[in-house]
Write an enzyme that holds these catalytic residues in place. Structure first.
Site, PDB file in Angstrom:
ATOM      1  N   CYS A   1       0.819  -1.199   0.000  1.00  0.00           N
ATOM      2  CA  CYS A   1       0.000   0.000   0.000  1.00  0.00           C
ATOM      3  C   CYS A   1       0.851   1.246   0.000  1.00  0.00           C
ATOM      4  O   CYS A   1       2.074   1.180   0.000  1.00  0.00           O
ATOM      5  CB  CYS A   1      -0.925  -0.009   1.196  1.00  0.00           C
TER       6      CYS A   1
ATOM      7  N   ASN B   1       2.273   0.129   5.895  1.00  0.00           N
ATOM      8  CA  ASN B   1       2.565  -0.619   4.678  1.00  0.00           C
ATOM      9  C   ASN B   1       3.541  -1.732   5.058  1.00  0.00           C
ATOM     10  O   ASN B   1       4.615  -1.439   5.569  1.00  0.00           O
ATOM     11  CB  ASN B   1       3.211   0.320   3.643  1.00  0.00           C
ATOM     12  N   GLY B   2       3.169  -2.977   4.841  1.00  0.00           N
ATOM     13  CA  GLY B   2       4.060  -4.090   5.183  1.00  0.00           C
ATOM     14  C   GLY B   2       3.284  -5.237   5.814  1.00  0.00           C
ATOM     15  O   GLY B   2       2.066  -5.336   5.656  1.00  0.00           O
TER      16      GLY B   2
ATOM     17  N   LYS C   1       1.205  -1.333  -9.369  1.00  0.00           N
ATOM     18  CA  LYS C   1       2.349  -0.844 -10.139  1.00  0.00           C
ATOM     19  C   LYS C   1       3.665  -1.192  -9.454  1.00  0.00           C
ATOM     20  O   LYS C   1       4.645  -1.505 -10.105  1.00  0.00           O
ATOM     21  CB  LYS C   1       2.218   0.680 -10.291  1.00  0.00           C
TER      22      LYS C   1
ATOM     23  N   HIS D   1       8.296 -30.029 -28.195  1.00  0.00           N
ATOM     24  CA  HIS D   1       8.519 -30.701 -26.917  1.00  0.00           C
ATOM     25  C   HIS D   1       7.322 -30.573 -25.981  1.00  0.00           C
ATOM     26  O   HIS D   1       7.459 -30.760 -24.781  1.00  0.00           O
ATOM     27  CB  HIS D   1       9.806 -30.172 -26.271  1.00  0.00           C
TER      28      HIS D   1
ATOM     29  N   ARG E   1       0.270   1.914  -6.083  1.00  0.00           N
ATOM     30  CA  ARG E   1       0.748   0.890  -5.153  1.00  0.00           C
ATOM     31  C   ARG E   1      -0.366  -0.021  -4.666  1.00  0.00           C
ATOM     32  O   ARG E   1      -0.099  -1.080  -4.094  1.00  0.00           O
ATOM     33  CB  ARG E   1       1.385   1.553  -3.930  1.00  0.00           C
TER      34      ARG E   1
END
Ligand code: M6R
Length: 610
Positions: A7, A103-104, A605, A506, A32
């Site tokens: 985020c 964020n995380g 993004k 293949h 984000r």
């Protein structure tokens, strides 16, 4: 349930109301993540929280109906891979004392949650972030804000960038960083916190970056920084680069189309940055390892950036005497590798914030090897953490699908390859100069490729009712086939396989059936005849051929449904040109299917979590 989030966060401390600027910055951070949004401001010592699921536009509508006052505030856009993207899980997460954006990932949130529940504390959301809110609230009973945050951080495992405001301390925002990126910006009577410099760009061009483990305290007049022992530290202030490309769509329907059409200019800018046309030389200096002493080059990236590494492998092998390896960053970071101090590790990333690429770079740093990054965002984490940075000068790329950044990456990689080949005397002076001269033809040739759009539009119709599709090429056209397939998947949600044409027998040949669209990339290089033979195998099984080539003679015949001709410059330069119709193809198929072109579903993004 553990929640993973990627985020964007923003914080503004000012002497005037901040909510409109928070909304404007959140719109920039939507690249984000964009499945929910929220903000909190302090009004008369009250935390005033507004949240919504969906885009920042929704949040703006809420604010329009019920405005938020307050000269200090934080905001957030979220992208969830686990956990429902609803209003409750949207950030900020507030108690009666604090409000937090994050964020995380907090990896030990379940354990902390259990401990807090034993103290009869109640959780409102499913997020890992709310444990931070409650821990700080508890710590505030005995500590000032900075100590309360510091003590909370000691208990957290995982990664975070945080922005925190406090009901009873109405002039401060505290920021903290471990793993996830965090920048601050300076202005007159206003200071900022943001996930990246881009979000702050319209407000300031004076930026500092928090390093891992650091905290900061912002007021409208001042920013103080602290290290992971809570000792005060000073930070360098960067003046950000001027961004030449505008950040609105102009006459274009989508950012992606605008960015495709910008390529003749962005590629020219890149050439101008690196090439001294008068002296017929490449301005690349200060190699972290002498070019003559490089033992091996390892190129690392994700997605489209990985494809540019793959193209570069062919160039380095062709033009230099150096061994080249390529790796996907998410694989590289977990492999048991033998590091060599004479190897050059090159990281390719548009955003410079991709978590896997950044982690792979960290591993290299820990092993004391030399690193180079090829990035678009020069203020990014990857650029700052590498020994040597080669920017691609593509200007801001907004569309989630990477287009002009891909060509920029190719250009820098090709120029670097030529420079190394010349220093090592792997190529002679006349080949060096001829190749430099050829580069100058690329922008005009790209412009000619853009003229194929109406033809490509017709081609796009062939994909509308297809079950799937296949993209085939050999040599450096193989990574372009992968890139064409990736663009189509990501934008139109249509299944697409990219394959080396020689691999068909293949296994994948079994997929060919009557009417399956098959894109053949066949520039007139040493593979040309072989690729045409592979094309015949597809024709014999009923595949619908869409041929992209640079041969001069007429390419359409009864077995080839569509032919797109791109200009010819030189065998090794065809990736710059065959890419363009593939970008346009993905765009037009997505347009026909009414897909959200600039923000394809499930993607973001900048992929700042693993
Ligand atoms: O910012 P990066 O170049 O490191 O991003 C890597 C990939 O996430 C990115 O190229 C992705 O594959 C694109 N959306 C593809 O168009």
């Amino acid at each position: 349930k553990k929640e993973k989030i990627m985020c964007g966060i923003i914080g503004i401390a000012s002497n005037k109301p901040v909510s409109i600027n928070i909304i404007n910055s959140l719109k920039k951070l939507e690249y984000r993540g964009y499945d929910s949004a929220g903000l909190a401001t302090l009004t008369k010592n009250n935390i005033n929280e507004k949240k919504c699921s969906g885009r920042v536009d929704e949040l703006e509508k809420i604010l329009f109906k019920t405005p938020s006052d307050g000269n200090i505030g934080i905001g957030h856009v979220r992208w969830a891979t686990h956990g429902v993207p609803n209003v409750i899980n949207a950030h900020p997460h507030s108690s009666d004392q604090v409000s937090v954006v994050h964020n995380g990932i907090i990896e030990n949130s379940d354990e902390i949650k259990k401990e807090l529940e034993l103290k009869e504390l109640k959780f409102k959301s499913q997020t890992d972030t709310e444990v931070i809110t409650l821990l700080i609230t508890e710590a505030l009973k005995e500590n000032e804000p900075l100590d309360a945050v510091f003590k909370t951080l000691q208990k957290l495992k995982g990664s975070f960038a945080l922005g925190i405001i406090f009901k009873n301390f109405s002039d401060i925002i505290i920021g903290a960083r471990r793993g996830s990126p965090l920048a601050v910006g300076y202005s007159k009577e206003e200071n900022y916190l943001g996930s990246d410099s881009y979000a702050l760009k319209s407000m300031t061009n004076k930026i500092s970056y928090l390093d891992d483990g650091e905290l900061c305290v912002l007021t409208k007049d001042n920013i103080s920084f602290y290290d992971d022992d809570l000792k005060k530290v000073n930070k360098k202030i960067y003046s950000m680069s001027e961004d030449e490309s505008t950040t609105d769509k102009g006459a274009y329907k989508h950012f992606m189309l605008k960015e495709i059409y910008e390529q003749p200019i962005t590629v020219k800018n890149c050439i101008n940055e690196y090439i001294d046309s008068l002296k017929k030389n490449i301005n690349i200096f200060n190699f972290p390892i002498e070019a003559n002493k490089i033992n091996k080059i390892i190129l690392i990236g994700c997605g489209t950036a990985y494809h540019s590494c793959l193209v570069a492998k062919y160039w380095f092998e062709e033009l230099t005497s150096i061994d080249v390896e390529i790796d996907i960053a998410s694989e590289f970071r977990y492999r048991k590798l033998k590091f060599n101090s004479n190897n050059l590790y090159i990281f390719v990333s548009q955003s410079g914030e991709t978590a896997d690429t950044a982690a792979a770079l960290d591993i290299c740093k820990k092993n004391n090897v030399k690193t180079c990054s090829i990035v678009n965002v020069i203020e990014s984490t990857i650029a700052r953490n590498s020994d040597w940075v080669l920017p691609i000068h593509a200007g801001t790329e907004i569309g989630v699908a990477s287009t002009k950044a891909f060509l920029g990456q190719l250009m820098v990689l090709y120029i670097l390859c030529l420079k190394i080949a010349s220093i090592r005397k792997d190529i002679n002076q006349s080949t060096y100069e001829k190749n430099i001269k050829n580069l100058n033809s690329i922008p005009e040739a790209i412009r000619k490729c853009l003229n194929t759009e109406s033809n490509v539009q017709l081609m796009a119709k062939e994909f509308l009712h297809a079950k799937g599709s296949m993209f085939l090429g050999r040599g450096s056209s193989f990574p372009i086939a992968l890139e064409g397939a990736l663009k189509l998947k990501e934008l139109s949600y249509l299944h697409a396989e990219g394959y080396p044409a020689g691999e068909m027998k293949h296994g994948p040949l079994a997929l060919i059936e009557e009417g399956l669209p098959v894109i053949i990339l066949a520039p007139k290089d040493k593979y040309f005849q072989k690729t045409l033979s592979n094309m015949q195998e597809v024709i014999a099984r009923g595949g619908k051929i869409l041929l992209i080539t640079d041969i001069k003679k007429e390419v359409i015949n009864e077995n080839i449904r569509f032919g797109v001709r791109v200009p010819y410059i030189d065998n090794s330069l065809s990736p710059f040109l065959t890419t363009i119709p593939l970008q346009l193809l993905a765009y037009h198929v997505a347009l026909l299917k009414n897909c959200d072109i600039d923000k394809p579903r499930n993607l973001a993004k900048s992929v700042t979590v693993e």
